[in-house]
Design an enzyme around this catalytic site. Structure first.
Site, PDB file in Angstrom:
ATOM      1  CG  HIS A  57     -50.282 -13.766  27.301  1.00  0.00           C
ATOM      2  ND1 HIS A  57     -50.482 -15.118  27.506  1.00  0.00           N
ATOM      3  CD2 HIS A  57     -50.779 -13.481  26.067  1.00  0.00           C
ATOM      4  CE1 HIS A  57     -51.079 -15.630  26.437  1.00  0.00           C
ATOM      5  NE2 HIS A  57     -51.267 -14.657  25.552  1.00  0.00           N
ATOM      6  CG  LEU A 114     -59.603 -11.370  25.771  1.00  0.00           C
ATOM      7  CD1 LEU A 114     -58.874 -10.511  24.751  1.00  0.00           C
ATOM      8  CD2 LEU A 114     -58.994 -11.166  27.162  1.00  0.00           C
ATOM      9  CG  HIS A 145     -50.493  -9.596  23.957  1.00  0.00           C
ATOM     10  ND1 HIS A 145     -51.432  -9.092  24.821  1.00  0.00           N
ATOM     11  CD2 HIS A 145     -50.988 -10.778  23.497  1.00  0.00           C
ATOM     12  CE1 HIS A 145     -52.453  -9.934  24.887  1.00  0.00           C
ATOM     13  NE2 HIS A 145     -52.221 -10.960  24.084  1.00  0.00           N
ATOM     14  CD  GLU A 183     -80.168 -13.750  23.278  1.00  0.00           C
ATOM     15  OE1 GLU A 183     -81.322 -13.703  22.807  1.00  0.00           O
ATOM     16  OE2 GLU A 183     -79.254 -12.961  22.929  1.00  0.00           O
ATOM     17  CG  PHE A 194     -81.827 -17.312  20.510  1.00  0.00           C
ATOM     18  CD1 PHE A 194     -81.468 -17.265  19.169  1.00  0.00           C
ATOM     19  CD2 PHE A 194     -83.070 -16.821  20.875  1.00  0.00           C
ATOM     20  CE1 PHE A 194     -82.313 -16.736  18.212  1.00  0.00           C
ATOM     21  CE2 PHE A 194     -83.929 -16.292  19.929  1.00  0.00           C
ATOM     22  CZ  PHE A 194     -83.561 -16.253  18.587  1.00  0.00           C
ATOM     23  CG  HIS A 204     -86.836 -18.171  15.884  1.00  0.00           C
ATOM     24  ND1 HIS A 204     -86.200 -17.389  14.951  1.00  0.00           N
ATOM     25  CD2 HIS A 204     -87.141 -17.343  16.919  1.00  0.00           C
ATOM     26  CE1 HIS A 204     -86.131 -16.144  15.397  1.00  0.00           C
ATOM     27  NE2 HIS A 204     -86.682 -16.094  16.589  1.00  0.00           N
TER      28      HIS A 204
END
Length: 660
Positions: free
Chosen positions: A27, A117, A261, A410, A436, A472
């Site tokens: 890049h 990213l 890019h 989170e 989670f 959950h």
């Protein structure tokens, strides 16, 4: 811009373009556009010492847009961090020090592994939190022994990712004045102009977060960039975001184009770039001697910062010997090792207890042995039991607090935990509900890649969550985390195993650990022991040296296995029960040990776990079976669900009989 500064900036561009072209992969756009701001920062504003890249009080620089890695490699080469031209020419090649994205621990001077990213943005927040906490703990009047900035450079892609907003929102709330974000704003992404998907006012967003926001209109104007950096440093109460308007692929025929890019410019375009920049020698990786002389003189000046700090730290150590002793403890990875023989650490009341509660008790023991233990939850500390009593809350008004409040974030929490560990001097943990971990996983993966022993406290580990229902109730998450290289998953069955899990976590040097804990109470098991540190062990043995069958289980299901063993014994079936709190650690044991625990000759095997059976096949073999989950659970009290889905003594007995 002086001529030598111009040449130095252009050297970064030329080296970056050559590296990508040589590899025929990479890049070039970001390095060409961001070279000026990077040079201005590294040469004139950033406190670092190439002769000692690990100096504790250095400023940190994170390239969040890790795809532009040749920018960082060119800087490391020119500033004398040890990368050679040969290393630059080996960009993206097997075994090189210049992989496609920067890798922490692999290349000297790389502060964090970046690529996904926004990850670098969030890790930078964690580093700034670490700096603020250590400064509050150690600085004395006249002795600012912890006093440095965290700089992070990212582009439009980083700004689009949600993790950036999560982390920067918290950074603003915490008033992290030593965090400076450099936004490489070129309005180009892979698919073209950012206008197709990203027209928000990023500056206003950061203002809403509580940042000072500055704009550099010309990304090649070193004076303008430098003034913005100094203005950022001058605001001690707010983090700063500097929008630097740049042109992707600057100086090349592809300037301002999406094609700049993520692909090589092409040999003709590299030549055109060099000619436009006034490069007289068009050879690959050519840099004029004057540039090296300039950078060498800067390098000598940079070393003076550390020399001055070293003298101050020596005087500080004499003036405050107790603080120096504490400092050494913070930076000593072996402090927790002695807990293996600490009776208090391994002592618990003999009563049923949820492993999340036991973990909370252990954390409140550890806080006294490990003064650098710091951590918290994604707005769930009362449920995950991760609050350290009497240790204060880390906040804008109290950076000395050891309890971190990440808010409902989170993904960013895990990244900030990485940042705390990357900073050094701290032992961090983060926490949320196990289900989670889906949000946590991408940053936990970076923990594993970087070899950071961050601890993940993941509670409410099964259908035992009960009434909250399938959304959950984690089913496939154990398999997901167990599949990750260099990542240890521990699902303890009682207090002793929970202590073993925490002992492993806080003594680990290069491997993150997940502690997967129950909401419901579990009994303390007579056969549990420190053998849990081997990952799998005989918790209740058979009468025969070679049993008729083996029951394997983890966590809350170990009790089921022991109960089934007792029932089977009444019918003359001799069963061994093996607790496997950590498949990862068990796999690391010798073949002899594993044979002693689960002899290959015993093919009648049953695995019991309130999760998917994925991963158990290597233990049950072709002749064994599992008592596991086949769906997503349901909403009902835990006791009802365990019976509904077959996690009963009777069903385990039935399963064992089916394989005899």
């Amino acid at each position: 811009m002086s001529n030598i500064d111009t040449m130095s900036v252009n050297a970064i561009r030329v080296l970056s373009a050559d590296g990508v072209q040589k590899a025929n992969s990479g890049h070039p756009g970001l390095p060409l556009g961001a070279a000026a701001m990077a040079y201005e920062l590294w040469a004139k504003h950033m406190k670092h010492n190439p002769m000692n890249p690990k100096w504790e009080n250095r400023d940190r620089f994170i390239l969040s847009g890790g795809h532009g890695s040749m920018l960082l490699y060119s800087l490391l080469h020119l500033f004398g961090y040890g990368l050679t031209k040969e290393d630059l020419a080996s960009f993206r090649q097997d075994g090189s020090l210049t992989p496609g994205h920067p890798e922490y621990g692999h290349t000297v001077g790389v502060e964090a592994t970046t690529g996904p990213l926004g990850a670098g943005m969030a890790m930078a927040v964690g580093m700034a939190m670490g700096e603020a906490h250590l400064a509050a703990m150690f600085n004395k009047e006249g002795y600012p022994v912890v006093d440095h900035y965290t700089y992070v450079l990212g582009g439009d892609g980083c700004m689009m990712e949600g993790i950036t907003s999560e982390a920067m929102s918290l950074a603003g709330t915490l008033g992290l004045g030593k965090l400076i974000v450099l936004y490489d704003s070129n309005k180009i992404s892979i698919e073209g102009s950012t206008d197709i998907a990203f027209t928000e006012d990023v500056k206003k967003r950061f203002e809403a977060f509580g940042f000072q926001t500055l704009v550099v209109e010309d990304g090649n104007d070193l004076a303008e960039i430098g003034a913005a950096i100094e203005a950022a440093k001058a605001d001690k109460s707010r983090p700063t975001m500097i929008t630097v308007k740049t042109k992707i692929g600057f100086g090349s025929p592809r300037e301002g184009m999406a094609s700049a890019h993520g692909e090589p410019l092409g040999a003709d375009n590299v030549r055109a770039l060099k000619e436009k920049l006034g490069w007289t020698n068009l050879d690959e990786f050519y840099v004029p001697d004057e540039v090296y002389e300039n950078l060498n003189s800067i390098k000598k000046e940079l070393a003076k910062d550390e020399a001055e700090w070293n003298q101050m730290f020596e005087n500080y150590s004499k003036a405050y010997p107790e603080m120096r002793k504490l400092w050494d403890q913070y930076y000593d990875d072996t402090v927790a090792d002695d807990l293996i023989n600490n009776d208090d650490f391994w002592a618990f009341a003999d009563k049923p207890e949820a492993t999340r509660n036991l973990s909370g008790q252990i954390i409140n023991k550890l806080k006294n042995y490990l003064p650098n233990l710091i951590g918290g939850a994604a707005d769930l500390a009362p449920s995950t039991k991760t609050y350290m009593s009497d240790m204060g809350d880390f906040s804008k008004d109290n950076y000395a607090g050891r309890n971190l409040h990440f808010g409902v974030r989170e993904l960013a929490m895990a990244a900030m935990g990485n940042g705390l560990m990357l900073h050094g001097g701290l032992k961090a943990y983060v926490s949320t509900f196990f289900v989670f971990s889906d949000y946590v996983k991408p940053m936990a993966r970076l923990s594993a890649l970087m070899g950071l022993p961050l601890t993940f406290v993941l509670t409410h580990d099964s259908i035992g969550v009960g009434e909250d229902g399938p959304t959950h109730e984690p089913i496939e998450q154990l398999a997901m985390l167990r599949a990750m290289p260099n990542f240890t998953v521990f699902r303890p069955a009682d207090a002793t195993e929970c202590a073993a899990a925490w002992y492993y976590a806080v003594t680990s040097r290069k491997t993150p650990t997940a502690l997967v804990l129950t909401r419901q109470n579990l009994p303390q098991l007579a056969g549990s022991s420190k053998e849990a540190l081997k990952g799998g062990y005989i918790i209740s043995d058979s009468k025969k040296s070679v049993p008729d069958a083996i029951i394997m289980a983890s966590g809350s299901e170990v009790e089921l296995g022991i109960n089934a063993q007792a029932e089977l014994a009444k019918e003359g079936v001799d069963v061994r029960v093996v607790s496997i709190p950590s498949m990862d650690l068990y796999e690391a044991q010798s073949d002899e040990y594993k044979e002693s625990v689960m002899p290959k000759s015993v093919r009648a095997r049953v695995a019991v776990e309130a999760a998917t059976d994925f991963g158990w096949g290597k233990y049950v073999g072709l002749d064994g079976t599992t008592v596991t989950m086949k769906g997503f659970g349901a909403s009902a009290p835990a006791g009802v669900l365990f019976k509904k889905f077959g996690f009963t003594t009777e069903n385990v007995v039935k399963a064992v009989k089916s394989v005899l």
